[in-house]
Write an enzyme that holds these catalytic residues in place. Sequence first.
Site, PDB file in Angstrom:
ATOM      1  N   ASP A  94      -2.438   1.785  -4.618  1.00 30.90           N
ATOM      2  CA  ASP A  94      -3.663   1.909  -3.819  1.00 30.90           C
ATOM      3  C   ASP A  94      -4.747   1.198  -4.261  1.00 30.90           C
ATOM      4  O   ASP A  94      -4.807   0.124  -5.017  1.00 30.90           O
ATOM      5  CB  ASP A  94      -4.243   3.307  -4.108  1.00 30.90           C
ATOM      6  CG  ASP A  94      -4.468   3.817  -5.452  1.00 30.90           C
ATOM      7  OD1 ASP A  94      -4.535   2.846  -6.264  1.00 30.90           O
ATOM      8  OD2 ASP A  94      -4.276   4.871  -5.894  1.00 30.90           O
ATOM      9  N   HIS A 105       0.748  -1.139   0.008  1.00 31.57           N
ATOM     10  CA  HIS A 105       0.142   0.026   0.093  1.00 31.57           C
ATOM     11  C   HIS A 105       0.866   1.395  -0.152  1.00 31.57           C
ATOM     12  O   HIS A 105       0.406   2.318   0.124  1.00 31.57           O
ATOM     13  CB  HIS A 105      -0.912   0.008   1.292  1.00 31.57           C
ATOM     14  CG  HIS A 105      -2.221   0.607   1.071  1.00 31.57           C
ATOM     15  ND1 HIS A 105      -2.464   1.469  -0.119  1.00 31.57           N
ATOM     16  CD2 HIS A 105      -3.491   0.365   1.553  1.00 31.57           C
ATOM     17  CE1 HIS A 105      -3.717   1.868  -0.108  1.00 31.57           C
ATOM     18  NE2 HIS A 105      -4.365   1.339   0.916  1.00 31.57           N
TER      19      HIS A 105
END
Length: 429
Positions: free
Chosen positions: A405, A401
């Site tokens: 995304d 992450h």
Amino acid sequence: MSKFELKMPKMGESISEGTIINWLVNPGDSFEEGDVLLEVATDKVDNEVPAPASGTLLEIKFQAKDVVKVGEVIAVLELSETSQPKPLTNTNSTPKKQNIQKPKEKTKKITQNPVSFSTSNTNTFFSPLVISIAKQHHISFEELSRIPATGNDGRLRKSDVFNYIEEGRPYKFAQPIMHDPTAYRIPQLTFDKGKGKIVEMDRMRQMIAEHMVYSKHTSPHVTAYVEADLTNMVNWRNENKVAFQKKYGEKLTFTPLFVEAVAKAIKDFPNINASVDGNNIIVKENINIGMATALPSGNLIVPVVKNADTKDLKTLAKTVNQLAERARENKLNPDDIKGSTFTISNVGTFGSVMGTPIINQPEVAILALGIIKKRAEVIETEKGDEIAIRNMMYLSLSFDHRVVDGFLGGSFLRRVADYLEQFDINRTL
């Protein structure tokens, strides 16, 4: 007879040190040219170091489990006058282990001035590798100096740093200096580990453990899931697998079909095919797909299908089958497990419905493929909604992450599922 200094050979362009696994000869033992004197491990493969000529082993400079820099003297040999030392080559006929060649040029040693601190232990030297790891985890030199070291002469090893990080960095903040060393104690948690059979981890299992812990500490993992209807693909494969093997001499498993779909999805979303370098994202030019594969020992290895997007189904099937066979026979060579840019893990092979895989560093995502299972599903037809028996599979994508995304991760995962669901049932061999 003449004395000869046996040095740690160079085992790859990026490898600067090796760990001695064990010696196969003892001081005083004689040997012939080509006999294996010792086994050496790197962070990639195991290697055998053969004798450059016939002679006798006089002295061993390092013992098993010692980490030795390339170019350091590891033993003193007494060679026969009729023998001339030859460049070191791998005597193992199994391509699992990497060929070892004596460097043509003397390896330039990386030196660093010792860094001293007023601390409670004697850690005063940090290798470039340890410093690099410390920078990635924002560990100061002062904090490094407080980490218990297990290396020779009090040297701090990378495993010491990773173990320290796994323990939650108990010495993260500076501790008060006490004249009485017993006046201050950091509370240590203890656990009842129970009793039972003790099985020592082999070297590969230790490497896997270290790599997995490092990956979890490095990448903030997020896992997304989708479900795919593979009925068309399953039916096509079942109808054509016999003809495929007769025509091409290769078994048609689901793996090359999965690799094909993933490669196509990566071309649609190239940013998933990347790695992180500090504040930079490196989007890879090649699409090299690693296949997490179980070894007979129970350990895991990741052979790589190079340039998967450029291969047709016949070539993919041949490549996948060859890599899987070499893995089962412990015959993978260094090139087979190098250069992966994205990894898939077929957890369905073991009956798992889905998985939450750990990213294979330095990649930024890994895809787990669950078991293909027949289920009653509601489908839309010309007559309306109907219940039918369909071949369903869960796919789960773990992604980093920091740079991937939810939009990119979810879109890529959905695209892989779309390619699997929209398989052309009229496809010809």
